[in-house]
Every structure is written in structure tokens, then in C-alpha cells.
Enzyme design. Sequence first.
Site, PDB file in Angstrom:
ATOM      1  CD  GLU A  56     -19.316 -42.035 -60.429  1.00  0.00           C
ATOM      2  OE1 GLU A  56     -19.293 -41.063 -59.660  1.00  0.00           O
ATOM      3  OE2 GLU A  56     -18.336 -42.769 -60.654  1.00  0.00           O
ATOM      4  CG  ASP A 106     -12.686 -41.437 -61.911  1.00  0.00           C
ATOM      5  OD1 ASP A 106     -12.493 -40.215 -61.900  1.00  0.00           O
ATOM      6  OD2 ASP A 106     -13.355 -42.034 -61.049  1.00  0.00           O
ATOM      7  CD  GLU A 137     -11.523 -40.579 -56.456  1.00  0.00           C
ATOM      8  OE1 GLU A 137     -11.730 -39.504 -57.038  1.00  0.00           O
ATOM      9  OE2 GLU A 137     -12.300 -41.545 -56.524  1.00  0.00           O
TER      10      GLU A 137
HETATM   11  O1  GCW Z   1     -13.680 -40.229 -59.383  1.00  0.00           O
HETATM   12  C1  GCW Z   1     -14.999 -40.488 -59.117  1.00  0.00           C
HETATM   13  C2  GCW Z   1     -15.066 -40.399 -57.642  1.00  0.00           C
HETATM   14  C3  GCW Z   1     -16.396 -39.923 -57.143  1.00  0.00           C
HETATM   15  C4  GCW Z   1     -16.764 -38.651 -57.893  1.00  0.00           C
HETATM   16  C5  GCW Z   1     -16.855 -38.958 -59.367  1.00  0.00           C
HETATM   17  C6  GCW Z   1     -17.143 -37.728 -60.199  1.00  0.00           C
HETATM   18  C7  GCW Z   1     -17.942 -36.766 -57.040  1.00  0.00           C
HETATM   19  O2  GCW Z   1     -14.732 -41.641 -57.096  1.00  0.00           O
HETATM   20  O3  GCW Z   1     -16.274 -39.690 -55.772  1.00  0.00           O
HETATM   21  O4  GCW Z   1     -17.961 -38.095 -57.430  1.00  0.00           O
HETATM   22  O5  GCW Z   1     -15.637 -39.467 -59.814  1.00  0.00           O
HETATM   23  O6  GCW Z   1     -16.192 -37.145 -60.695  1.00  0.00           O
HETATM   24  O7  GCW Z   1     -18.278 -37.360 -60.352  1.00  0.00           O
END
Ligand code: GCW
Length: 723
Positions: free
Chosen positions: A314, A388, A416
Amino acid sequence: MNFSFSQLKMFFVFALLSIAFSNSQTSAGYDLWLGNSEIREPTILLEYQNFTNSIFFSGGNSILLNAQKELVKGLKAILGRESDVQDFPNLLNTMWVAKKDGLNQELQSALKGNFEQIGKEGFIIKSVSVDGKNILLISANEDIGILYGVFKFLQLMKMQKSLDEINLIEAPKIDLRMLNHWDNLDRTIERGYAGFSLWNWQKLPEYKDPRYEDYARANASIGINATALTNVNANALVLTSAYLEKVAALADVFRPYGIKVYLTARFSAPMEIGGLNTADPLDKDVIEWWNNKVTEVYKYIPDFGGFLVKANSEGQPGPQNYGRTHVDGANMLATALKPFDGLVIWRAFVYSETDATDRAKQAFTEFVPYDGNFLDNVLVQVKNGPIDFQPREPFHPMFGAMPNTPLVMEFQITQEYLGFSSHLVFLPKLYEEVLYAETYKKGKNATVAKVIDGSLYNNKISGMAGVANIGTDLNWTGHPFAQANWYGYGRLAWNPYLSSETIAEEWLRLTYTNDSAFVEPIKAMMTVSREAVVNYMTPLGLHHLMDTGHHYGPGPWVSDLSRPEWNPTYYHKADKDGIGFDRTPSGSNATSQYAPEIAKIFNAPETCPEEYLLWFHHLPWDYKLKNGVILWDAIALKYQEGVEQVEEMISIWDQAKKYITYDQYNEVRMLMEIQLKEAKWWRNACLLYFQTFSGREFPPGMELPAENLEYYKSLKFPYAPGN
Ligand code: GCW
């Protein structure tokens, strides 16, 4: 001393106010599971009173002093009187709390087998006979075992366990039991829904907020022994001396509770704070920079745990920016940390915007070939599922696929994708499902838990990480029941074979009351809460339907984001022919990453567990499920069921009102209103949108949406928290 009337009046008002405040603090849940101390059972109360008149407590370093403080305070709160604590053993003592080397030879040899079983962090709580007299013993090999043993003993007492039942030889099954804070240096928290970061960087190191100790104490009470203070989307500044001094102050507070501090290391730190023009892990200046940096860190924090790293994920920098691999990057840091016994925890949460293959496959494809290439102080941290932290995912296929690499389980405690801190969702139910999952690596009975605790492949070190849900809110976690997720995570990190129901029961008894008339129905309510959120958000294997960025609420229609795999449409693939992601050999073939026994089950829609159906299959709207209902109707009815489950949770909570204070009741009740409103919103928005493809009527039994699709699409939340 004389007081005037007005002074007295003021004093009185002040006293009243402080009582009111302390009551509201208690009912606001600041005490967590360390609060409730009623024993209603008179025989049990008496039993404990008899055994705690006079206590021999040996040793006085900072961990043991904390243990003693806890014991004395706890006994006083529970039994309503002081126990006499002595620092030499005699037969008038009814209880002995001492490490192995503080016991006489006779006891040491009698308990030899027990001491061998409990390792560095375990403890013994049992009744032993010394010169014909029964003595209640808490013992351990090391200080931290005594602290854990004392917490455990107090918990057993609070849960009214009879002393006859207590004969415990316990040790954690996982070495590293860690919280990951996604806390930024400006005190915002990525995906945080309970206020701001606890770490007040501005006032550290001099000002040590008393809350730091309360935090450490709560963690120690459930065996958490590590904390990564900073966001994995890292800021290199935390590695500068100005911040290391602050980190050292926190480490000093946590140390007497057996907690080690970790930091996230930004891979490009040598450039950002070191003045180098590269962060190439094979460059000699870079290597030297990290070696020096690590040496500096250990000057500040002699027992520093190590680095947690998110690299080439990311947009975070990493070794691939220089044509190097994850192994190059991780091993470079591991080499720097090795002389100090530090660890590298390297995250496997990677997926690329340029790789068109199914996102669910990418981490496995990238990491599994590296098995055996990491140095022995590197652990690879893997999220529970391949996408995720969704309300439900099948277990990550990396579990079991890297026998020569210790894999750390990463769970998300902060919600989240599960309603933030407004929805009551008992996550140990989700964790348990993953831990119990069968990998079929090395034959049957090779569960994910066995991969994680290192027993399947005899790994030398093991770990579990939980992305924390903790912030400055008075009750720490926003939702009072979100405390149960912190508690439950800690319990499963200690013992990944515990059942979620055991955990719910413990938490309820420790937090609220021992009254079974309260505990039983509320436990059932917690147990159902996880299935409810799956049903009203993403039933039957659907996933990642959340709105963009903040992930608050439904956004299944979103399809215009720059990276394809950021769009919900990528995941549900709804069209006029059907819905779902084909991950079988006719599709992305993600199933091939599982053991053949599992792949076979997932590959056929007839054998694929229905809860994963649309995760693995794209099926026509009129596909018939096992109960004969067609897919479209089944999806609609699942959404409806989710809403009804929340309604049921509310009615159970209403019944429980009489067992707790009004504030305790009402706080949760108000949050449940939000949960119900949002569950309906999810149902209505998703179904109206999917209906544009299915072209079918809603089935009987489904409450019709209050608004039209355009309305739901028009909702915008620029200030949704945690983003
Ligand atoms: O779930 C996603 C989140 C990000 C997070 C990423 C990760 C810290 O939306 O906010 O970043 O995973 O786990 O690295």
C-alpha cells in the site's frame, strides 16, 4: 481547624461531586475486567478467607512488587479485609507466593515436574502440603510467572471458583503475545474508534500519564507481553533520539508488567532521518546506518523487542524499491538486531496495483517461495484471511505453507470493517473459527492454531498480534463490549485452544456480575453477534462491500477507484448472470493455494461451506442452495436475518437491565440503536443495488427498504473516524 459554613458547604459539594465522578468512572468501564469483585457465594467466600489470612510473599523487584500490590489490593476488595503479608515462610502462613528458588528443597523437588512444564512465563496455583499443613501456593520459575499467577488467582476468586477446583499448571502456548497500535505521532489512530492515541508524545518523557500503567496492568492481567507502539504506516521520526527518549519512558512503565516495546521501522528511514540517498538493504552505508541505529535504540531501551515492518505494501517503501526482496530487507534488519536478541516481524500483507492476479493470491505467491530463507530472528506476520479483516474470510492459505518460517497471526481487534465502535460484535468467535480451521498440511488435525503456536512444525518461536482497539475514551475501547475483544484476544494469544464461549463467560463474570441469570443470556447474545454482522454486511461469502476509504457503511456500487482491487465491484462481481468471485480452477484458482483436501471442498459449490460460497464461486441468481432456496432469495433473507438478530440482541439486553446499573445498561442500549439502524442501512443499500442485476422481487419475509437506491448512494461521510 475551624471551617466556615460556606467552606463546609463547598467541601460537601466537592465530596458529592467526587463520589459521583468516581461512580461514573466505574460505571463508564475504566476498570475493564479488573473491576467486579463480588463473591456472592458465602461458602466460597469463607474458603478464601481461611486461606488468605496470612501470606508469605517472597521477593521485591519491580515485577514482584506489582504482583504483591495486586494481590493485597485484590484480596482487600474481594474479601473486605487486609491480609497479613510476611516476607518469611512459616506454618502460620496459609498462602505462599514465591518463585521456585524461594521454596524449600522438599517443595522444589516435589514440584519438579510442574516447574519443568511451565517455562519462563507459566505458573502453578495449587494446594500443597508442608509439614502436614495445607498451604495454597502460587509459584513460578520467573518473576513474570508470579505476576501472571496472581492475576489468575484473583480472577478465579472473582469468578467464584471453589478452591477445591483450583489446581493449575499453566503456561502460555504462544511466545509473543502482542498488541499492534496503529497510532500516529500526532495521536490520531489509523482505524481507531475509541478516541486518540494514549501516547502523549508531546509531554513524554517527563510526564508519564498514570494511564500508561493502567494500560500495562490490564495487558499483564491477560498475559499480553509485547506492544508495538506505532502505526505500521510508519513515520521515521520515532527512530530519532528525541522520540527514543520518549519511547524509553514508556518502556520503563511497561517493564514491571512484563511488557516489551516494539517500534515500526520505516524502510526509508536512512534517507528520511539519516541523510543517505538510498535505503537499499544491500548498500553498505544503509547497513551501517541501521546497525548504528539499533545500537542507539538499545542504549535507550535495553530490552527493546524489535521492529515491526510493513514494506512494499500500500505505498510503503521497501526493499523492492531497489530491486531487492523481502528476504533481503528483513534479514538486513535482523542482522542488526541479532546481537541484542531483537526480532524482526515482517508483514505479509502485500498486494500490487500492477499485478492483475486475484488479490487474495498475492501474499502467498510472493512469500511462500522464501520459506527457509529468513534469518531465525525473523517472523512473518500474516492476517487471518487472504484479503483484509473482513467480517468473514476463509483462513489465509499461508498458514501451514511455510514450515520453516514462524508465522505470526495478525487479528484485528479494532473494528475497521465491523461497525467501528458502535456495533457489538464479539470477535473471539471470529478468531476461534480461524484458529480451529483445518489446514490439512501434514495430514489431518493440523489446525491453524497448531501452525501459530509452533507445534505443527516445531518452530523455535511463535507469535500472535492484535491490532489494538484502544484509545483515550474513558472506557478505553469506545463500546463497552469491545473490551471483551481486547480481553478475548489476550486470552487466545495465551491459549489459542480456548473456546470463545469460555472467554465470553469469564469476561462477563469479571466485568459485570457472577449472576448466571445475567451471564447465560448475555453470553448467548455475544456468541450470536458475530454471525449477525456477517449476515447484515456480507453474507454467504461476500466481502469488501464497504464504502471507500473510511470503510463506514455499504458501498457495493463503488467502481471508480484508481486501483481495481480497492473497488467493491472487484469482489462481488455482480452482473445479470449472477454474483460472486470465481476462485476455483475455472477462475483465479486461489483454491490451489490450499491443501488438496481443502481445495477440493472449496472447488465444488455443492461441498463448499455456504458461508464461503460467494468467496469462491460466481453463481447464477437462481442457483439453488441446500435448503432449496434460490441464491437471490437466500442473500436477501440472510440480510434480513442479520437485522433480526440485532433486534433479538436488543431484547436480550433489555431483559438483563435489572442485573446491572442503569448507566451500564443504557450505554450499550444506545449503541445498539445505532447498530440496528446501520444493520438496516446495510441490508437496504446492498439489496437494492444487487437487485439492479438480479432483476427479481424481494422474497416474502423481507422487510422492504425504506428509501431508494439513489438515496443510499448519495450518503457521504467525509468525517467518518479512523481514516
Ligand atoms: O486494512 C487495511 C487498512 C489500512 C491498514 C492496512 C494494513 C495500516 O485499511 O488502514 O494500514 O490494512 O494492514 O497495513
